[in-house]
Write a protein that holds these residues in place. Structure first.
Motif, short mmCIF file in Angstrom:
data_model
loop_
_atom_site.label_atom_id
_atom_site.label_comp_id
_atom_site.label_asym_id
_atom_site.label_seq_id
_atom_site.Cartn_x
_atom_site.Cartn_y
_atom_site.Cartn_z
N GLU A 949 0.88 -1.19 0.00
CA GLU A 949 0.00 0.00 0.00
C GLU A 949 0.90 1.23 0.00
O GLU A 949 1.74 1.38 0.88
CB GLU A 949 -0.90 0.01 1.23
CG GLU A 949 -1.82 1.25 1.28
CD GLU A 949 -2.64 1.32 2.56
OE1 GLU A 949 -2.65 2.41 3.19
OE2 GLU A 949 -3.25 0.31 2.95
N VAL A 950 0.71 2.08 -1.00
CA VAL A 950 1.60 3.23 -1.15
C VAL A 950 0.78 4.52 -1.31
O VAL A 950 -0.43 4.49 -1.61
CB VAL A 950 2.53 3.07 -2.38
CG1 VAL A 950 3.46 1.87 -2.20
CG2 VAL A 950 1.71 2.94 -3.66
N GLU A 951 1.47 5.61 -1.10
CA GLU A 951 0.88 6.95 -1.34
C GLU A 951 1.51 7.51 -2.59
O GLU A 951 2.72 7.71 -2.65
CB GLU A 951 1.17 7.87 -0.16
CG GLU A 951 0.72 9.31 -0.38
CD GLU A 951 1.24 10.26 0.70
OE1 GLU A 951 1.32 11.47 0.41
OE2 GLU A 951 1.57 9.77 1.80
N GLN A 952 0.68 7.69 -3.64
CA GLN A 952 1.21 8.26 -4.87
C GLN A 952 1.42 9.76 -4.66
O GLN A 952 0.53 10.47 -4.21
CB GLN A 952 0.26 8.02 -6.04
CG GLN A 952 0.85 8.52 -7.36
CD GLN A 952 0.08 8.03 -8.56
OE1 GLN A 952 -0.71 7.08 -8.46
NE2 GLN A 952 0.30 8.66 -9.71
N ILE A 953 2.60 10.22 -4.99
CA ILE A 953 2.98 11.61 -4.73
C ILE A 953 2.39 12.50 -5.81
O ILE A 953 2.58 12.23 -7.00
CB ILE A 953 4.52 11.75 -4.68
CG1 ILE A 953 5.08 10.80 -3.61
CG2 ILE A 953 4.92 13.20 -4.42
CD1 ILE A 953 6.58 10.69 -3.63
N PRO A 954 1.67 13.55 -5.45
CA PRO A 954 1.08 14.44 -6.47
C PRO A 954 2.16 15.09 -7.31
O PRO A 954 3.26 15.39 -6.84
CB PRO A 954 0.33 15.48 -5.63
CG PRO A 954 0.14 14.85 -4.30
CD PRO A 954 1.32 13.94 -4.09
N ALA A 972 -7.45 14.42 -4.73
CA ALA A 972 -7.93 13.03 -4.83
C ALA A 972 -7.25 12.14 -3.79
O ALA A 972 -6.19 12.48 -3.26
CB ALA A 972 -7.68 12.49 -6.24
N ASP A 973 -7.86 10.98 -3.54
CA ASP A 973 -7.28 10.01 -2.61
C ASP A 973 -6.01 9.46 -3.23
O ASP A 973 -6.00 8.93 -4.34
CB ASP A 973 -8.29 8.87 -2.37
CG ASP A 973 -7.80 7.93 -1.27
OD1 ASP A 973 -6.68 8.14 -0.76
OD2 ASP A 973 -8.54 7.00 -0.95
N SER A 974 -4.89 9.61 -2.52
CA SER A 974 -3.59 9.22 -3.09
C SER A 974 -3.22 7.77 -2.80
O SER A 974 -2.14 7.31 -3.21
CB SER A 974 -2.50 10.15 -2.55
OG SER A 974 -2.42 10.05 -1.14
N LYS A 975 -4.06 7.01 -2.10
CA LYS A 975 -3.72 5.62 -1.73
C LYS A 975 -3.94 4.69 -2.91
O LYS A 975 -5.02 4.64 -3.49
CB LYS A 975 -4.57 5.17 -0.54
CG LYS A 975 -4.22 3.77 -0.06
CD LYS A 975 -4.98 3.43 1.21
CE LYS A 975 -6.47 3.27 0.93
NZ LYS A 975 -7.21 2.80 2.12
N VAL A 976 -2.88 3.96 -3.29
CA VAL A 976 -2.96 2.94 -4.34
C VAL A 976 -2.21 1.69 -3.87
O VAL A 976 -1.54 1.71 -2.82
CB VAL A 976 -2.38 3.46 -5.68
CG1 VAL A 976 -3.19 4.62 -6.20
CG2 VAL A 976 -0.93 3.84 -5.52
N PHE A 977 -2.28 0.61 -4.70
CA PHE A 977 -1.61 -0.65 -4.36
C PHE A 977 -0.74 -1.05 -5.55
O PHE A 977 -1.19 -1.07 -6.70
CB PHE A 977 -2.64 -1.73 -4.06
CG PHE A 977 -3.46 -1.41 -2.84
CD1 PHE A 977 -3.07 -1.84 -1.58
CD2 PHE A 977 -4.64 -0.67 -2.97
CE1 PHE A 977 -3.83 -1.54 -0.47
CE2 PHE A 977 -5.40 -0.36 -1.85
CZ PHE A 977 -5.00 -0.79 -0.60
N VAL A 978 0.53 -1.38 -5.26
CA VAL A 978 1.48 -1.74 -6.30
C VAL A 978 2.33 -2.92 -5.83
O VAL A 978 2.40 -3.25 -4.63
CB VAL A 978 2.41 -0.56 -6.66
CG1 VAL A 978 1.61 0.59 -7.22
CG2 VAL A 978 3.22 -0.13 -5.44
#
Length: 1525
Positions: A949-954, A972-978
């Motif tokens: 679970e990561v936080e995508q940096i704007p 927007a919600d910055s939480k994504v999964f990679v």
């Protein structure tokens, strides 16, 4: 003024009158008082002398004056003073000459009403008082001047005028002030405390009779209305009994008489009467011709005849008949029946009946009863007590009957009123039907007529008519006691506008000075020529009317009119036939012939054209030149000639209006006056030609040159823009560029409130030490505000080649991992190096640690050796925590690891919570890979790898501005999964990465500061980075358009230059003003303005800015993700390969000029310490002015240079006189500053109308010019420092009340400065008196509110000028110490502005508002408009705007200017001046207005509001530049 009005108060009981028959006295008193005018200009009767009235003290008089509540005098006033009559700027020649004659001999001035006799008397008083002060200084015994008047009202009126025109104490005395007046200690005190006393002649006669004062103790006797000096009048007795009795003629006082006519009755031999007057007053009559008066526009009212139908014969009303049937045999009522019968014809039936209510009022009935009893006591021997009881009973019965009678309400019909009253009603309705602005005096013959008309018009006059009566003092039966207090109250209310109509007997004929009076109605015709002339003189307004009411076919009325016309003609013919030495123009005709015949006079022939200037021609050439000068609306301008004497010859000075480029010249002395006058004009013409204000043909050039010079501010096109080069990088990066440095300097950088995640401070290594950069805010993605703080360290860090290589690699790697950019790897081309810091630096003690120990060398070494980490199956999950992931194939994808998502597998679907959709969304692993096409298929991935679970940096770089609403990725919600295998992990620590994401904003702002410092260095100014950058920041297309919506606003640039420009504009004005003042001592105020404007105009500033290429340094762009990268490095990979190599921006000409003012403001603010002035603190601001105006008129580089350059003018080298020393002492009591040179102080109080020849001291214009700028500076300092967050629009609006003439005039009066003004202009004392009275009323009405001065309408500009000149004089006298200006502000001005919200609406006052109100509300006119259009100018390449006021599609008023807004204001001024005082019916006739007379305004009101708001917005948009009046 009637004798019954003046003698009742001031004359004491005549012992001879005690032996006259009492009843005869009562009858005579009744008749005399009711007529009140029959013998008003004849000697007083004995019975008049016996009448007494209640005593009143001076305090009661002042209390009465204070009791009148003042409302606005009219709605015509705008921000500046506007006279109700056409103002004459130049002092009148005949006044000056008559005054000079009066200094050497006794004179009776015979001049028309309104021609300034009181002004001449004031000049003479001032001259005598100056001599008196000199005599006292030499040890002579003190003497006093007396101003004698013929009525009590005039005591207070003239005393107020003199107080405003003299700087010595003036006291007003009347006989009704109580018994203490008749005690020697009272007069001893008056003599000690005052130098001038205004009083009725009878009081002075009594005073001399008691030997309270002797004629030898008097230095001047002024006789107002001198024609009264005959027979037994107090004027005559004073001369015969006391003046002549002083046998030593050298001890007799000077005599000055004033009158509109030397005779006061219809006499056959005017010459004999005039000679008798001259003999009695030991004086010679001096007069001026009609031509001399006409030249100065001594306007007379428009005279008109109003014819009423023949009156009915006297008739008995039913009420009259009933009273007559009951009491016809009662002898006491006999005369009342006669009067009531007469009234039925003159005023109508209602007045005839209502008259009886006067006779039987409670007070009058008591008087009747006393009279009946008195008659009984005198006839006791043959009268019975029963008869007395019967008469008393009948008297009570009659009183009760009348008091219980219902008289009803009168109507304007013949049923109730006479045709005469109905006609009067018709005329008053013409003036008062819509508004109450008009001022009217209705003259009647009898007191009861005034009372009855007042009662009648209280019912039928309408809502706008506010009337009262003004009559003499009396206590006769049928009347009521009219006290001095009530008289003063009536006049005061009328002057203030609380009353707008007075029904008056002859008491108002003499000297009642109400400039607003625009209608005089002779309801009852005059009886004598002097009565006609003086009542006509009450119509003072320029649009005034004098109405003769006459009965149709009444021969007697016609005869009266023709008799007074004939008498006036006789009087004028007599004056015209006086010897030449008694006529001010008496020698003109002879001297004109002399001039024509005289040979050998100087002349001038122009070498270019051959035009010839002669003595004779110089007068007309100069007059034509003055006529071409621009002048404010309603101002008449003429050359003004002042005659003096030198060695037995005449010598003239000529004064030109203030707007002239040259205002003063002096001619040669001649034995003939006309030659001396022509000589002055000749010398002036030569000077004008020398300075090219006359061309080769001796014609004025001023109409061409004047606008170009005066409008220098507008010389740049505010809309024109140019494309200019813009600097992107500072010069500091070029120092050492291209070489390998052997040492570097560290600047520590941190965030005061942290960042969105835990961060690690960074350091900036540079080839040279950076200056201290100010703190500045950044806006985090979370919405939190944090400040970037930095600390440059002065100790260098020695660098080895391998260390530098590591630093360069770290920098290179950082740019790729974080910003997806690759640059060439070249240490010699690096501008700076970014490094992580291992320790949080000690910002309080920057030198406490060695710089190299702060650097996180371990991390740098790790990056150098490892470069990146990739996931392998044997990698522990703990290693993955808090890592920074880099997508090598998509520069927009960077991630912070937050946790191991053990609940997901690589082939699981992308969770629905992910708000960052992509093309590849089959599963989490698919989502993690950014490759496309074949490469995507070639790679194989380990399916056992964890999911993170990561936080995508704007992808946001501009942290200097608040995140915009359209930056979706931020919100927007910055939480994504990679999955970690496709995404390498950066070796750079995550906390440092967090800090590096703020690096673009940090570098951009650092470079902006450094570029600003480059600009300061270029100009040689010591200005810090914060203020330097603010001075160069333009954050929108219209940054200087205050109050408007900003176009293309760019956020995040920090403060723009607006506030500094506001301050810089002010100091620029101050500095250039001082420079011009000290270097051009011989130039006048006009030339000062031109020189200053040429320096501070936008055209000059723009040219200087272009010379220094300041446009390169202006910051017009916000953060750019393309330009923040290091300069000199070649981009090899990433976006931006095609970025522009040369950067340009578009700047308006005015913006380029504004930056100069802003830089001056920055230099000022950098070093100034508010409240603690020190000369050295202003040195940099002075230098900034010197550099940026780039003019020979300002070469000073330090504040001290100003005083070093100043040379004391010659007039200051003379020894001060006793008068000047006395004035300095008086002024020092009012403001505690001691003048080292009283002559300098004197100059600050000399009005331009006073000739230089009087005291050999220049007028205040030069000092006013200086003081205006100094006060402007102290005002701006106050609001600028006190309100640091207010924008320039607010500052400008709230500066307006501080610099307003209305405020400065208030200060002038509060300090009593107005008493010291030296002038030679008749309307100045009256203007001061009216302003002082209105100011006091406003303060009282508003209960001492600090902003009470804003409610005063008529504001003489010269009062404010004197305050500015005084401040300028202090500044010069103190050797240019600005602290004296601050001290003056703190003591007398600052407290007015503690609550600035009081003045929020001050800027909203506007002349266009006044015109709208006048047209719509006063005149009911809907068909009008104010418009403007652009036309070609006489000046090549220029365009002018013509503003017009159209009424029913016809242009009546216009004005021309380069600015449409100012042209509109001037056109509105002209319209207001011309329309003021017009009755609605006259407006409709003169301007062909046929608008329906309706009250609803609807759409007109809305249009007015829109136009007014637009005008106000335009007004406050333009920065306040003080221009010539």
């Amino acid at each position: 003024m009637s004798r019954s009005a003046s003698i009742q108060i001031d004359e004491h009981l005549d012992p001879i009158a005690a032996y006259e028959d009492e009843e005869q006295q009562d009858v005579a008193a009744d008749e005399d008082n009711e007529l009140d005018v029959t013998d008003s200009h004849e000697p007083a009767t004995t019975s008049e002398k016996r009448r007494k009235t209640a005593e009143c003290t001076k305090e009661e008089v002042q209390a009465t004056l204070a009791a009148a509540h003042d409302e606005n005098l009219s709605i015509r006033a705008i921000l500046a003073k506007e006279e109700t009559s056409r103002r004459i700027v130049n002092p009148r020649d005949y006044q000056t000459e008559l005054f000079q004659r009066a200094t050497t001999r006794n004179v009776i001035a015979v001049l028309d009403t309104g021609s300034g006799k009181t002004h001449i008397a004031t000049l003479l008083l001032r001259h005598i008082l100056d001599l008196e002060l000199e005599a006292r200084a030499e040890g002579a015994s003190p003497k006093m001047a007396f101003f004698l008047v013929d009525s009590v009202n005039l005591v207070f009126q003239q005393a107020n005028v003199l107080r405003c025109g003299l700087d010595q104490k003036v006291e007003g005395i009347c006989g009704a002030m109580g018994a203490s007046l008749w005690a020697k200690p009272t007069w001893d005190r008056l003599f000690e405390d005052n130098m001038v006393i205004v009083l009725t002649a009878e009081v002075l006669v009594q005073c001399m009779m008691h030997s309270f004062i002797t004629m030898a103790q008097v230095n001047l006797l002024i006789f107002d209305e001198a024609h009264h000096a005959k027979s037994n009048h107090a004027y005559a007795r004073l001369i015969r009994e006391y003046y002549v009795a002083e046998l030593d003629k050298s001890r007799r006082p000077r005599i000055f008489g004033m009158t509109a006519s030397p005779v006061d009755a219809n006499v056959d031999d005017v010459g004999k009467a005039a000679r008798d007057l001259e003999t009695l007053l030991h004086s010679k009559i001096v007069t001026a011709s009609d031509l001399a008066l006409l030249q100065h526009n001594i306007s007379k009212p428009d005279e008109e005849f109003a014819k009423y139908n023949r009156l009915k014969y006297p008739f008995e009303t039913p009420f009259y008949k009933e009273l007559k049937s009951r009491y016809r045999d009662f002898s006491t009522f006999r005369k009342y029946f006669t009067t009531a019968l007469e009234l039925s014809s003159q005023l109508g039936s209602w007045a005839s009946d209502f008259y009886w209510s006067f006779i039987f009022s409670e007070d009058a009935a008591r008087k009747l009863a006393n009279r009946v009893e008195s008659t009984f006591n005198r006839a006791a021997s043959h009268a019975s007590v029963a008869q007395l009881d019967e008469d008393t009973a009948r008297l009570r019965e009659a009183a009760e009957y009348v008091q219980n009678h219902d008289f009803g309400i009168p109507t304007p019909t013949t049923e109730h009123l006479s045709s005469k009253v109905i006609l009067l009603h018709d005329w008053l309705q013409r003036y008062y039907s819509r508004t109450g602005e008009a001022r009217c005096i209705v003259f009647v013959e009898r007191r009861y007529t005034a009372r009855l008309l007042n009662h009648i018009f209280s019912h039928i006059g309408g809502p706008h008519l506010r009337s009262d009566i003004l009559v003499g003092i009396n206590s006769a039966v049928g009347d009521w006691n009219v006290s001095l207090k009530s008289q003063v109250m009536s006049v005061t209310k009328f002057r203030k506008g609380e009353l707008n109509c007075l029904f008056s007997t002859s008491v108002a004929e003499e000297g009642l000075d109400i400039p607003q009076c625009n209608l005089v109605i002779r309801f009852d015709l005059y009886r004598t020529m002097i009565g006609y002339v003086q009542s006509r003189g009450r119509a003072r307004h320029r649009n005034s009317k004098y109405l003769h009411m006459m009965e149709v076919d009444n021969e007697a009325h016609r005869d009266i009119y023709f008799d007074v016309q004939l008498a006036e003609r006789k009087m004028r013919n007599y004056c015209a036939g006086l010897p030449m030495d008694q006529r001010l123009d008496g020698e003109e005709e002879v001297e004109e012939r002399l001039l024509a015949e005289k040979n050998g006079l100087p002349s001038y022939t122009d070498s270019e054209s051959g035009a010839k200037l002669t003595y004779r021609a110089s007068l007309s050439i100069l007059a034509h030149f003055v006529s071409c000068l621009p002048s404010p609306p309603g101002i008449l301008q003429n050359p003004h000639y002042i005659v003096g004497h030198e060695a037995g010859k005449f010598v003239y000075e000529v004064l030109l209006p203030q707007g002239s480029p040259i205002t003063f010249a002096k001619g040669r002395p001649y034995k003939k006056k006309i030659l001396a006058k022509c000589s002055a004009a000749f010398e002036m013409c030569l000077e004008l030609r020398k300075k090219e204000h006359l061309d080769a043909n001796l014609l004025p050039t001023i109409h061409k040159h004047l606008p170009a010079m005066r409008n220098a501010l507008l010389a740049v096109d505010e809309k024109r823009k140019g494309s200019y080069k813009m600097r992107i990088k500072p010069e500091i990066w070029q120092q050492g560029y291209g070489t390998i440095p052997d040492k570097l300097y560290l600047t520590v950088i941190d965030a005061s409130e942290g960042l969105d995640r835990v961060h690690q401070p960074l350091g900036l290594l540079t080839r040279v030490a950076l200056p201290q950069i100010p703190r500045f805010p950044i806006h985090l993605n979370s919405g939190i505000l944090s400040e970037i703080i930095s600390m440059p360290l002065s100790t260098p860090i020695p660098t080895m080649e391998n260390e530098l290589d590591m630093l360069t690699f770290f920098m290179w790697h950082m740019f790729f991992d974080i910003f997806a950019k690759k640059f060439e790897y070249n240490s010699a081309h690096m501008s700076y190096w970014v490094v992580p810091l291992r320790l949080v630096p000690n910002f309080a003690n920057p030198e406490s640690q060695k710089p190299d120990t702060l650097i996180d060398w371990a991390q740098i070494q790790e990056v150098f050796e490892q470069a990146e980490y990739t996931w392998t199956p044997d990698m522990s999950n703990d290693f993955l925590k808090d890592r920074y992931l880099v997508d090598k194939w998509d520069g927009s994808r960077r991630f912070f690891v937050t946790r191991i998502a053990q609940e997901y597998k690589p082939h699981d679907p992308v969770p629905a919570t992910v708000n960052r959709p992509r093309k590849f969304m089959a599963n989490i692993l698919d989502y993690s890979v950014s490759l496309w096409g074949a490469k995507r298929k070639e790679l194989q991935w380990d399916l056992t790898q964890p999911v993170l679970e990561v936080e995508q940096i704007p992808f946001r770089r501009n942290l200097l501005a608040i995140a915009e609403k359209d930056e979706n990725e931020v919100h927007a919600d910055s939480k994504v999964f990679v999955c970690p295998q496709p995404l390498p992990m950066s070796v750079i620590s995550t906390p440092f990465v967090v800090m590096c994401y703020a690096l673009p904003a940090i570098i951009h702002r650092f470079e902006s500061y450094l570029i600003a410092l480059d600009a300061a260095s270029l100009l040689g100014l010591k200005v810090g980075p914060a203020l330097a950058l603010e001075a160069l920041t333009k954050d929108s297309e219209n940054s200087d358009a205050h109050g408007k919506e900003q176009i293309n606003f760019r956020s995040g640039m920090g403060p723009n230059y607006e506030r500094l420009e506001f301050m810089g504009d002010c100091f620029l004005k101050t500095a250039t003003t001082i420079a011009v003042f000290i270097q051009q001592p011989d130039e006048n105020e006009f030339e000062y303005h031109v020189r200053r404007m040429c320096m501070l105009c936008n055209k000059n500033l723009k040219e200087t800015a272009v010379k220094y290429k300041l446009y390169e340094f202006v910051r017009t762009r916000a953060f750019s993700r393309r330009t923040w990268y290091p300069e000199g490095l070649k981009l090899t990979w990433g976006k931006g390969l095609d970025a522009e190599t040369e950067h340009k921006h578009s700047l308006g000409d005015k913006s380029v000029a504004d930056v100069c003012e802003a830089f001056i403001g920055a230099a000022y603010m950098q070093h100034n310490v508010q409240g603690n002035w020190y000369p050295k603190n202003w040195d940099q601001a002075v230098k900034a002015v010197k550099v940026l105006v780039d003019s020979d008129d300002h070469l000073m580089e330090e504040w001290s240079d100003y005083y070093k350059t100043y040379e004391q003018p010659a007039y200051l080298l003379d020894k001060p006189t006793a008068v000047q020393l006395d004035m300095a002492l008086q002024v020092e009591r009012k403001h505690p500053y001691h003048f080292n040179n009283p002559r300098l102080l004197r100059s600050a109080f000399i009005h331009p109308s006073q000739p230089y020849i009087f005291e050999k001291i220049p007028n205040y214009e030069r000092l006013e010019f200086l003081g205006d700028a100094l006060l402007d500076q102290v005002f701006v300092n106050h609001i600028f420092y006190r309100f640091p967050d207010k924008d320039p629009q607010w500052l400008t609006e709230h500066k307006m009340p501080m610099v307003a003439n209305a405020f400065l005039a208030n200060i002038c009066v509060k300090l009593g400065f107005h008493q010291h003004i030296r002038h030679n202009q008749a309307d100045i004392p009256v203007a001061i008196r009216d302003y002082v009275t209105e100011l006091e009323e406003a303060e009282r009405e508003h209960k001492g509110a600090l902003d009470h001065w804003t409610h005063v309408q008529q504001i003489p500009k010269f009062l404010g000028d004197v305050v500015e000149a005084f401040v300028g004089a202090m500044f010069v006298d103190s050797e240019f110490d600005f602290r004296v200006v601050e001290d003056f502000f703190d003591k007398h001005m600052k407290h007015y502005f503690e609550e600035m919200e009081l003045y929020d609406e001050f800027a909203g006052k506007h002349p266009i508002t006044r015109l709208h109100k006048k047209m719509e509300r006063s005149f009911g006119c809907a068909d009008y408009r104010i418009g403007a259009c652009e036309v070609d100018s006489l000046i090549p390449g220029k365009r002018n705007n013509v503003a017009m006021v159209l009424i029913h599609n016809k242009v009546y008023f216009d004005s021309v200017g380069e600015s449409a807004r100012y042209a509109k204001v001037r056109a509105a001024h002209k319209a207001l001046e011309a329309l003021e005082g017009l009755a609605p019916f006259e407006f409709r006739r003169l301007y062909n207005c046929d608008c329906p007379d309706v009250t609803g305004q609807g759409e007109m009101e809305e249009a007015f509001v829109r136009e007014f708001e637009e005008a106000v917005k335009e007004e406050v948009e333009d920065r306040m530049k003080v221009e010539d009046d």
